[in-house]
Design a protein around this motif. Structure first.
Motif, PDB file in Angstrom:
ATOM      1  N   VAL A   1      -2.068  13.684   1.665  1.00  0.00           N
ATOM      2  CA  VAL A   1      -3.497  13.672   2.001  1.00  0.00           C
ATOM      3  C   VAL A   1      -3.697  14.052   3.462  1.00  0.00           C
ATOM      4  O   VAL A   1      -4.571  14.848   3.805  1.00  0.00           O
TER       5      VAL A   1
ATOM      6  N   ALA B   1     -12.685  11.124   4.079  1.00  0.00           N
ATOM      7  CA  ALA B   1     -12.365   9.792   3.564  1.00  0.00           C
ATOM      8  C   ALA B   1     -13.110   9.526   2.256  1.00  0.00           C
ATOM      9  O   ALA B   1     -12.554   8.955   1.326  1.00  0.00           O
TER      10      ALA B   1
ATOM     11  N   THR C   1     -11.667  12.054  -0.560  1.00  0.00           N
ATOM     12  CA  THR C   1     -10.313  11.841  -1.075  1.00  0.00           C
ATOM     13  C   THR C   1     -10.073  10.413  -1.545  1.00  0.00           C
ATOM     14  O   THR C   1      -9.043  10.128  -2.139  1.00  0.00           O
ATOM     15  N   TYR C   2     -10.997   9.523  -1.239  1.00  0.00           N
ATOM     16  CA  TYR C   2     -10.783   8.087  -1.469  1.00  0.00           C
ATOM     17  C   TYR C   2      -9.530   7.591  -0.759  1.00  0.00           C
ATOM     18  O   TYR C   2      -8.843   6.706  -1.233  1.00  0.00           O
ATOM     19  N   ARG C   3      -9.184   8.202   0.353  1.00  0.00           N
ATOM     20  CA  ARG C   3      -8.004   7.793   1.119  1.00  0.00           C
ATOM     21  C   ARG C   3      -8.399   7.497   2.573  1.00  0.00           C
ATOM     22  O   ARG C   3      -7.918   8.141   3.497  1.00  0.00           O
TER      23      ARG C   3
ATOM     24  N   TRP D   1       1.346   4.716   1.063  1.00  0.00           N
ATOM     25  CA  TRP D   1       0.843   5.714   2.007  1.00  0.00           C
ATOM     26  C   TRP D   1       1.061   7.104   1.456  1.00  0.00           C
ATOM     27  O   TRP D   1       2.162   7.456   1.046  1.00  0.00           O
ATOM     28  N   ASP D   2       0.024   7.917   1.443  1.00  0.00           N
ATOM     29  CA  ASP D   2       0.140   9.254   0.872  1.00  0.00           C
ATOM     30  C   ASP D   2       0.057  10.309   1.969  1.00  0.00           C
ATOM     31  O   ASP D   2      -1.018  10.673   2.435  1.00  0.00           O
TER      32      ASP D   2
ATOM     33  N   TYR E   1       0.844  -1.197   0.000  1.00  0.00           N
ATOM     34  CA  TYR E   1       0.000   0.000   0.000  1.00  0.00           C
ATOM     35  C   TYR E   1       0.865   1.227   0.000  1.00  0.00           C
ATOM     36  O   TYR E   1       1.774   1.360   0.817  1.00  0.00           O
TER      37      TYR E   1
ATOM     38  N   GLU F   1      -5.415   6.633   5.282  1.00  0.00           N
ATOM     39  CA  GLU F   1      -4.661   7.760   5.815  1.00  0.00           C
ATOM     40  C   GLU F   1      -5.522   8.574   6.785  1.00  0.00           C
ATOM     41  O   GLU F   1      -5.085   8.945   7.865  1.00  0.00           O
TER      42      GLU F   1
ATOM     43  N   SER G   1      -5.603  17.470   4.675  1.00  0.00           N
ATOM     44  CA  SER G   1      -6.891  17.351   5.374  1.00  0.00           C
ATOM     45  C   SER G   1      -6.814  17.842   6.816  1.00  0.00           C
ATOM     46  O   SER G   1      -7.831  17.918   7.503  1.00  0.00           O
TER      47      SER G   1
END
Lengths: 223, 257
Positions: free
Chosen positions: A10, A183, A186-188, A6-7, A4, A191, A14
């Protein structure tokens, strides 16, 4: 981490929105904590009162809030109270009401347990010293009970901080709610929810350290 | 009504079916120091608790300085009269100190004078500090009870009772919870009070101390007074076989000298 990626950007972007949610969470916690400390004390006195109707009301209140899930209480107060009683108030006040009554019930039990932990010999000593039952309560029993109850009251307050996350379900812009909407935007979720969890943790940890410290201090003093 | 110092008449007290005090009678003169001994469950502590007004009595009457103090009649079980003005002249010290842990030593001492008697705080503090000085505890005035040794706690508890100027002091097994090496300081203080002619009733298991401090010893069993005699007599030549039997058991010898 299972491939995965990790970004971190983001998380950073946020943060402002999460912080505005955190402000709501902390506000909610602080207001309800104060309600719980004072309300719990009053309900406890009612529950131990010699006046039976007062006692019944208090015991019913305590058991009602202890024996139903907090999530159900919040939803019920949000959707049923306006319909049953025609009361329409702003959502934040509704949340304060729901969480405040919940912690009031648990704190009342904490105070009651503390009062009952005071040995009966102290009541005898007060009689021997000529203190009336009112003065005994005011100067000997209640001050000791409050000290004894502090660790449990603080533990309940930590629980309250976590429980505020439940109000996200009725669209109050607290930390959890902001996390949820970020969530989906951002589709994240990984994170965002990790950051949300970390923030709750950071604010609860010092409180739980304070509980440990208080317990140690009180044990030294009250034995 | 006779004007004797303390008069206990036909005192009865039961817990359920157990008659703890089964019609007790005795009188006490001022400046007497009565030590009450007897097997456990004989009603010694209950007797003191009744005199302090901590227990509801089933029947009988207690008079203090000729005044009606506590009275109850079997026919009217709930009718338990306790005269609180008389009770204010009685002081009591308990086995487990019962100092209030949220107050300092000084706070414990001045609580009742200020809150129950309406004395102003400055004068109560003044008297308390003088008393603590006498007991060598003035440097502990601002400490909390949790910081004191058992012997110090019990001496503070005695001081707390003394500050209310009682005419009689009741001591209910005040050294039973103490480590052996701390007993002497508490018993020493009680002997000091004896020298100052304080009237006392003492429940203790320490027969040597009983012999030393008592002007009179009462032996109780099964809620009755079995023998009532001066210490010299009761410890060396008890009249009742039950007394002799009890003393033999607790002392492991026939008499103490």
């Amino acid at each position: 981490m299972n491939g995965y990626s990790w970004d971190s950007s983001v998380v950073l972007s946020s943060l402002p929105q999460l912080m505005s949610g955190l402000a709501v969470t902390l506000q909610l916690t602080a207001i309800c904590a104060v309600i719980g400390l004072v309300g719990g004390f009053v309900v406890c006195l009612m529950a131990m009162s010699r006046i039976l109707p007062l006692r019944w009301i208090a015991v019913f209140f305590i058991e009602l809030f202890r024996c139903t899930p907090a999530l159900v209480q919040i939803i019920w107060i949000f959707y049923c109270v306006p319909i049953f009683f025609g009361i329409f108030i702003d959502p934040f006040t509704m949340a304060v009401l729901a969480l405040g009554m919940n912690i009031t019930a648990f704190n009342a039990e904490a105070y009651r347990a503390a009062i009952q932990a005071i040995p009966s010999s102290h009541y005898d000593a007060c009689t021997a010293l000529g203190l009336s039952s009112l003065k005994r309560t005011v100067y000997v029993i209640l001050p000791q009970a409050v000290l004894l109850a502090i660790p449990v009251l603080l533990t309940n307050t930590i629980g309250l901080l976590q429980q505020t996350a439940l109000v996200a379900i009725v669209a109050i812009g607290d930390l959890m709610y902001q996390g949820k909407s970020l969530a989906t935007q951002t589709y994240r979720p990984i994170e965002i929810y990790s950051t949300v969890a970390f923030i709750y943790f950071i604010f609860s940890l010092p409180l739980s350290q304070v509980v440990g410290f208080c317990e140690k201090r009180l044990r030294a003093r009250l034995t | 009504m006779s004007s004797c110092f303390l008069k206990v008449k036909n005192l009865r007290k039961s817990y359920g079916l157990v008659h703890v005090l089964d019609g007790m009678n005795f009188q006490m003169e001022p400046k007497e120091r009565i030590v009450v001994i007897g097997p456990s469950g004989s009603g010694k502590s209950t007797l003191l608790r009744c005199i302090m007004g901590l227990e509801k009595i089933d029947n009988g009457r207690i008079e203090f300085e000729g005044a009606r103090y506590i009275e109850a009649r079997e026919s009217r079980r709930k009718d338990n009269l306790v005269d609180t003005t008389v009770r204010a002249k009685v002081g009591m010290v308990f086995q487990h100190y019962t100092l209030f842990p949220h107050l300092t030593v000084l706070g414990n001492l001045v609580l009742a004078p200020v809150r129950a008697r309406g004395e102003n705080r400055a004068s109560a503090t003044d008297r308390a500090m003088q008393l603590l000085k006498r007991l060598g505890l003035e440097n502990r005035a601002n400490d909390y009870p949790g910081m004191l040794s058992g012997g110090q706690k019990q001496r503070v508890a005695i001081a707390r009772a003394l500050l209310l100027d009682p005419k009689i002091m009741l001591f209910d097994e005040v050294t039973s919870a103490l480590d052996p090496e701390l007993v002497a300081e508490v018993e020493g203080l009680m002997l000091e009070l004896a020298e100052q002619k304080m009237s006392m009733m003492i429940v203790t298991h320490d027969m040597w101390f009983a012999k030393r401090i008592a002007t009179r010893v009462i032996f109780c069993a099964d809620g009755h007074i079995v023998e009532d005699a001066p210490p010299a007599k009761i410890f060396s030549d008890p009249t009742e076989p039950r007394t002799a039997d009890f003393l033999k058991k607790v002392l492991h010898v026939d008499t103490i000298s």
